[in-house]
Write a protein that holds these residues in place. Sequence first.
Motif, short mmCIF file in Angstrom:
data_model
loop_
_atom_site.label_atom_id
_atom_site.label_comp_id
_atom_site.label_asym_id
_atom_site.label_seq_id
_atom_site.Cartn_x
_atom_site.Cartn_y
_atom_site.Cartn_z
N PRO A 1 -28.93 -19.95 32.75
CA PRO A 1 -29.63 -19.07 31.82
C PRO A 1 -30.83 -18.37 32.48
O PRO A 1 -31.11 -17.21 32.19
N GLU A 2 -31.51 -19.06 33.38
CA GLU A 2 -32.65 -18.47 34.09
C GLU A 2 -32.20 -17.30 34.96
O GLU A 2 -32.83 -16.24 34.99
N GLU A 3 -31.10 -17.46 35.66
CA GLU A 3 -30.58 -16.38 36.50
C GLU A 3 -30.13 -15.20 35.64
O GLU A 3 -30.36 -14.04 36.00
N PHE A 4 -29.51 -15.48 34.50
CA PHE A 4 -29.07 -14.43 33.60
C PHE A 4 -30.26 -13.66 33.04
O PHE A 4 -30.23 -12.44 32.93
N ARG A 5 -31.33 -14.39 32.67
CA ARG A 5 -32.55 -13.76 32.15
C ARG A 5 -33.13 -12.80 33.19
O ARG A 5 -33.49 -11.67 32.89
N ARG A 6 -33.19 -13.25 34.43
CA ARG A 6 -33.72 -12.39 35.51
C ARG A 6 -32.83 -11.18 35.75
O ARG A 6 -33.32 -10.08 35.99
N LEU A 7 -31.52 -11.39 35.68
CA LEU A 7 -30.57 -10.29 35.88
C LEU A 7 -30.79 -9.19 34.84
O LEU A 7 -30.75 -8.01 35.16
N LEU A 8 -31.06 -9.60 33.59
CA LEU A 8 -31.29 -8.62 32.53
C LEU A 8 -32.71 -8.06 32.54
O LEU A 8 -33.01 -7.12 31.81
N GLY A 9 -33.58 -8.65 33.34
CA GLY A 9 -34.95 -8.16 33.43
C GLY A 9 -35.82 -8.61 32.27
O GLY A 9 -36.83 -7.98 31.97
N LEU A 10 -35.44 -9.72 31.61
CA LEU A 10 -36.22 -10.22 30.49
C LEU A 10 -37.41 -11.02 30.99
O LEU A 10 -37.33 -11.67 32.04
N PRO A 11 -38.52 -11.01 30.25
CA PRO A 11 -39.70 -11.74 30.71
C PRO A 11 -39.51 -13.26 30.57
O PRO A 11 -38.75 -13.74 29.73
N ASP A 12 -40.22 -13.98 31.39
CA ASP A 12 -40.19 -15.44 31.33
C ASP A 12 -41.26 -15.89 30.35
O ASP A 12 -42.46 -15.76 30.61
N VAL A 13 -40.86 -16.41 29.20
CA VAL A 13 -41.81 -16.79 28.15
C VAL A 13 -41.95 -18.30 28.02
O VAL A 13 -42.54 -18.78 27.06
#
Length: 80
Positions: free
Chosen positions: A11-23
């Motif tokens: 999920p962390e890699e997917f979040r980064r791929l989409l450019g979503l912020p780390d909250v």
Amino acid sequence: MKVNVTFDMTPEEFRRLLGLPDVQQFQADVFEQMMEKMKAGEDGYDPMSIYQPMMEKGMSAMTNFQQNLMSMMMAGQSKD
């Protein structure tokens, strides 16, 4: 034709791929503040007061969306 594509990522890699912020840190800080106030037994403490501003914005966005849909439906009916 049917094509299946599988991605093997966390999920962390997917979040980064989409450019979503780390909250994660923000969520941890908010939770820590809530726990401190609850443990202290603060008078009049309402856990929802922390989340209220976020909920209001989310609800107003949903209300605006519903109003837009209703106005489009009404505009379509008036032309008939």
